[in-house]
Design an enzyme around this catalytic site. Sequence first.
Site, mmCIF file in Angstrom:
data_model
loop_
_atom_site.group_PDB
_atom_site.id
_atom_site.type_symbol
_atom_site.label_atom_id
_atom_site.label_comp_id
_atom_site.label_asym_id
_atom_site.label_seq_id
_atom_site.Cartn_x
_atom_site.Cartn_y
_atom_site.Cartn_z
ATOM 1 N N GLU A 55 0.789 -1.185 -0.032
ATOM 2 C CA GLU A 55 -0.111 0.163 0.009
ATOM 3 C C GLU A 55 0.805 1.270 -0.192
ATOM 4 O O GLU A 55 1.834 1.509 0.643
ATOM 5 C CB GLU A 55 -0.772 -0.077 1.223
ATOM 6 C CG GLU A 55 -1.823 1.098 1.268
ATOM 7 C CD GLU A 55 -2.898 0.634 2.330
ATOM 8 O OE1 GLU A 55 -3.890 0.078 1.782
ATOM 9 O OE2 GLU A 55 -2.906 1.389 3.417
ATOM 10 N N LYS A 57 0.826 4.933 1.146
ATOM 11 C CA LYS A 57 -0.411 5.956 2.001
ATOM 12 C C LYS A 57 0.727 6.732 2.702
ATOM 13 O O LYS A 57 1.686 6.465 3.284
ATOM 14 C CB LYS A 57 -0.860 4.941 3.067
ATOM 15 C CG LYS A 57 -1.670 5.752 4.234
ATOM 16 C CD LYS A 57 -2.137 5.002 5.074
ATOM 17 C CE LYS A 57 -1.360 3.646 5.837
ATOM 18 N NZ LYS A 57 -2.352 2.895 6.665
ATOM 19 N N LYS A 117 -8.065 2.374 -2.760
ATOM 20 C CA LYS A 117 -8.135 2.319 -1.351
ATOM 21 C C LYS A 117 -8.974 3.760 -0.937
ATOM 22 O O LYS A 117 -8.444 4.711 -1.027
ATOM 23 C CB LYS A 117 -7.115 2.223 -0.731
ATOM 24 C CG LYS A 117 -7.497 2.141 0.957
ATOM 25 C CD LYS A 117 -7.746 0.539 1.423
ATOM 26 C CE LYS A 117 -7.617 0.273 2.812
ATOM 27 N NZ LYS A 117 -6.258 0.527 3.182
ATOM 28 N N GLU A 166 -14.354 -5.332 3.184
ATOM 29 C CA GLU A 166 -13.421 -5.352 4.423
ATOM 30 C C GLU A 166 -14.518 -5.473 5.795
ATOM 31 O O GLU A 166 -15.370 -4.868 5.521
ATOM 32 C CB GLU A 166 -12.748 -4.046 4.497
ATOM 33 C CG GLU A 166 -12.051 -3.782 5.825
ATOM 34 C CD GLU A 166 -11.258 -2.467 5.713
ATOM 35 O OE1 GLU A 166 -10.318 -2.424 4.969
ATOM 36 O OE2 GLU A 166 -11.597 -1.525 6.561
ATOM 37 N N ASN A 187 -9.925 -6.768 8.483
ATOM 38 C CA ASN A 187 -9.138 -5.664 9.043
ATOM 39 C C ASN A 187 -8.789 -5.859 10.487
ATOM 40 O O ASN A 187 -9.846 -5.856 11.295
ATOM 41 C CB ASN A 187 -9.830 -3.999 8.800
ATOM 42 C CG ASN A 187 -8.794 -3.086 8.695
ATOM 43 O OD1 ASN A 187 -7.894 -2.964 9.491
ATOM 44 N ND2 ASN A 187 -9.079 -1.905 8.215
ATOM 45 N N GLU A 217 -5.680 -7.727 6.983
ATOM 46 C CA GLU A 217 -5.249 -6.338 6.684
ATOM 47 C C GLU A 217 -4.582 -5.848 7.970
ATOM 48 O O GLU A 217 -5.222 -5.791 9.081
ATOM 49 C CB GLU A 217 -6.352 -5.662 6.066
ATOM 50 C CG GLU A 217 -6.949 -6.001 4.871
ATOM 51 C CD GLU A 217 -8.408 -5.429 4.410
ATOM 52 O OE1 GLU A 217 -8.954 -5.920 3.690
ATOM 53 O OE2 GLU A 217 -8.492 -4.527 5.033
ATOM 54 N N SER A 218 -3.846 -4.853 7.780
ATOM 55 C CA SER A 218 -3.445 -3.871 9.027
ATOM 56 C C SER A 218 -2.546 -4.624 10.224
ATOM 57 O O SER A 218 -2.840 -5.789 10.529
ATOM 58 C CB SER A 218 -4.444 -3.233 9.304
ATOM 59 O OG SER A 218 -5.199 -2.330 8.440
#
Length: 274
Positions: A55, A57, A117, A166, A187, A217-218
């Site tokens: 990603e 960001k 995103k 998500e 997530n 995710e994350s």
Amino acid sequence: MNILDKIIAFKKTEVAEKSSLVPVKLLEKSIYFDSDIVSMKDYISDPEKTGIIAEFKRKSPSKGDINPSASVEATSIGYMQAGASALSILTDQEFFGGKNDDLISARKFNFCPILRKDFIIDEYQIIEAKSIGADCILLIAAALEPARLKELAKFAKSLGMEVLMEVHDEEELASSVNEFLDLVGINNRSLKTFDVSLQTSYDLVGKIPNEFVKISESGISRPDTLVSLKQTGFEGFLIGENFMKSSRPHQAAYNFMNEYRDLLMAADGLTQEK
């Protein structure tokens, strides 16, 4: 209002303003609009690839500035050379410091699946996503009623795009899963409190129907965590902050992916010995 509520309220105003300035007919004239997509589902499922969605960001509401001066061209190319399966590009400007031009640049320099995103609440944003070169959109269950999420997923499919949904808990998963999805992401970061727990992924992976590609995710900062997540059934892993906080995100990604491959080979060797 929690941060997610603030973002969604802002998006409603933003979409109204954008759609009045740039009509759908103009978006549909983009060189990307009639192009075939690159399948994120296929790339993530390919056993020859890492499954990592890298990603881009610049900042986040929870962390503030992460890497505001990063080059999307150098970073996205570096991510793919490092072995990423796909790219995730933040296009929200107000809260994450992104913009549509970031995704357009990533598309220009990379032939790979690209996830837009953003916080999608309207069909206009999906048309916009296709017009800037995205292959896949994100739909967040916490931000949409299940019936509305299904409508938006169906609309995206009508444009030939793929959909990543998500979720943050079992209730969202059970109520929002539908036949128009391609990938389901867990997530690990609550969008309401921004607390992170990888246990969320471990608890929910078995509850995702197997027809969907499973993404964690994350909060992923160590290659050995990926090995563990993969062994429990995840095929894809969305990683952004861990790379972006480095002064050279593409180098951080390269080191991370090399270590992951080595660990995975070692784990596979142990499994075969048993």
